[in-house]
Design an enzyme around this catalytic site. Structure first.
Site, PDB file in Angstrom:
ATOM      1  CD  GLU A 333      -3.164   0.791   2.131  1.00 50.27           C
ATOM      2  OE1 GLU A 333      -4.211   0.183   1.800  1.00 50.27           O
ATOM      3  OE2 GLU A 333      -2.976   1.235   3.280  1.00 50.27           O
ATOM      4  CG  HIS A 364       6.250 -29.613   4.337  1.00 50.68           C
ATOM      5  ND1 HIS A 364       6.848 -30.829   4.087  1.00 50.68           N
ATOM      6  CD2 HIS A 364       6.824 -29.139   5.481  1.00 50.68           C
ATOM      7  CE1 HIS A 364       7.736 -31.095   5.044  1.00 50.68           C
ATOM      8  NE2 HIS A 364       7.738 -30.080   5.900  1.00 50.68           N
ATOM      9  CE  LYS A 473     -12.069   2.941   0.305  1.00 48.42           C
ATOM     10  NZ  LYS A 473     -11.564   3.421   1.613  1.00 48.42           N
TER      11      LYS A 473
END
Length: 504
Positions: A333, A364, A473
């Site tokens: 950000e 793994h 948004k």
């Protein structure tokens, strides 16, 4: 950065070193394991397996001086408007220490200390009640930092409060949290800089109704009047934050209220002390010995000179499992920008994609790609010298894996069977905490904050705004009526098709 006087020389070093074997670099500089190591308080850093040498580092530091990095740190700490697009200071360092003679920074420090006293008093009041559980509602910088620190430092047993974090607007997150709690013994904290954040308002409304009112609701906001009004929270239970602190840099402020409840107020203050100690190192140490500068310049070297598009963070301490997620926001950000401070296009790539996980689990899952994939991924390996749990053999095995994996990534191994050959040449930095204490964690987070700032100065971008999060948004807000079945003008044909599917 490519327009600096020293870039051509730096680029020549990159051409020389891109194909260099890390064992060859170590052989050429026998003192490299110690010369490329630094100790700052409880934190140890080793950069010996990065793919640069002294000459390349000198060229990097020359550009840092040309970019006036030391002056940039002075401007940051003194409270000058380094956030030029919003015409604000970025005084997160003043939340934890008073390190300059600048009146603006000193006033900010005094203000933050006063709010901490208020926060401590509220904690004492809560301790005198029957409340056992705290639900902290926030998102982004109002959640990731507090969640990380609370998870890392919470006591194994005997904590006065259990703190639960809810961030996602998905109602399932709140439902699962509240299903385990008793409303009569629960308090809530709503954290939002503006108190206009959709996720926090929706989740806050659910929590308010579940608690049966605002009697046990608290808020933290840079808009305290709006916070108090939105949920009828008494002003004495609303703590302020300020527009000179960005959300992703705010855990040191009253945004850390849930941290202090989870780990204790005294340990919260120790967290701030650790960060302030590292701040002092950054402010007062020459560039060549400055760990945050070296870490940030290493990131620039790997991104712009060696072409690495991603960066991995592996925490070999389960208590730090949330650190990669926290760093994703802090780094991406802050540095995910395509224009410079003056609005012109950047002249080089900026942020890498940051990702990672907790060792040894990640060995793994994605380590196959790190060792034998076609992309070279620089990495930070983070561990602790001393563990707090009673299982010493487990800790020895954990640290053996740190040593083994960093060696294997760097050195590789030849084989007559190409499927079993490891190319090596994968750079990494090892960071060791003496122990996972509040001071050490505070210093570690401070280091990453300053490393981000170093990169922003080198690229000439603003690390303290985040306009890229706004468009999505805004569109979501415009689409809400359509999802509720109301008439709405939706121009995008793919969105119209998806809306028809969602509305059945």
């Amino acid at each position: 950065m490519t327009q600096t006087n020293g870039f051509d020389a730096l680029h020549a070093h990159a051409q020389r070193l891109r194909g260099a074997a890390i064992p060859a670099l170590l052989a050429a500089e026998p003192q490299r394991p110690t010369q490329y190591a630094r100790q700052v308080g409880p934190l140890y850093f080793n950069f010996a397996r990065q793919k640069y040498d002294r000459a390349a580092l000198d060229a990097l530091f020359a550009i840092a001086r040309e970019r006036d990095l030391a002056g940039a740190f002075q401007r940051l700490f003194r409270g000058e408007q380094v956030n030029v697009t919003e015409q604000r200071a970025a005084l997160h360092t003043a939340l934890r220490g008073d390190l300059t003679d600048a009146p603006v920074a000193s006033e900010a420090y005094a203000t933050a200390a006063e709010v901490r006293q208020r926060m401590g008093a509220l904690i004492q009041q809560l301790e005198a009640t029957e409340v056992t559980d705290i639900v902290s509602v926030g998102i982004g910088g109002s959640d990731l930092g507090p969640r990380l620190v609370a998870d890392a430092l919470r006591p194994v047993s005997g904590a006065r409060f259990r703190v639960h974090f809810v961030s996602n607007v998905d109602g399932a997150a709140m439902q699962r949290t509240l299903a385990t709690l008793d409303p009569a013994r629960t308090a809530g904290i709503l954290i939002s800089k503006t108190f206009g954040t959709q996720e926090t308002l929706l989740n806050g409304s659910i929590l308010h109704a579940w608690l049966g009112g605002s009697e046990r609701l608290y808020a933290v906001s840079a808009n305290p009047e709006r916070a108090a009004k939105a949920f009828d929270i008494a002003p004495g239970r609303v703590l302020p934050m300020w527009d000179w602190v960005g959300g992703r840099y705010s855990l040191w402020s009253a945004v850390g209220f849930p941290i202090a409840l989870a780990i204790g107020f005294e340990r919260f203050e120790q967290l701030l002390e650790g960060a302030a100690q590292f701040d002092a190192h950054v402010l007062n140490t020459p560039l060549e010995e400055n760990v945050a500068v070296l870490h940030g310049l290493t990131a620039v070297w790997n991104r712009n000179l060696l072409g690495s598009a991603t960066h991995a963070v592996m925490t070999y301490d389960q208590r730090l499992a949330l650190l990669p997620s926290y760093l994703q926001q802090l780094v991406m950000e802050s540095l995910g920008k395509r224009v410079k401070l003056d609005g012109s296009a950047v002249d080089s790539d900026t942020v890498s994609v940051w990702w990672g996980g907790a060792g040894t689990d990640v060995q793994h899952s994605f380590f196959q790609a790190l060792h034998q994939g076609t992309s070279v991924v620089p990495a930070d390996f983070i561990g602790t010298v001393h563990n707090d749990d009673p299982y010493a053999e487990n800790h020895v095995a954990l640290m053996a894996n740190v040593l083994a994996q960093t060696e294997a990534l760097a050195n590789g191994q030849d084989s007559s069977d190409p499927h079993r050959s490891y190319p090596g040449g994968r750079p990494s930095t090892v960071i060791l905490l003496d122990a996972l204490t509040p001071q050490a964690l505070g210093g570690l987070i401070s280091m990453y904050e300053h490393s981000v700032y170093v990169q922003s100065v080198m690229w000439g971008i603003n690390a303290f705004d985040q306009f890229g999060v706004e468009l999505g948004k805004q569109l979501a807000s415009q689409l809400l009526p359509a999802l509720k079945g109301e008439a709405a003008d939706v121009a995008d044909p793919v969105t119209r098709e998806l809306l028809s599917k969602l509305r059945g």
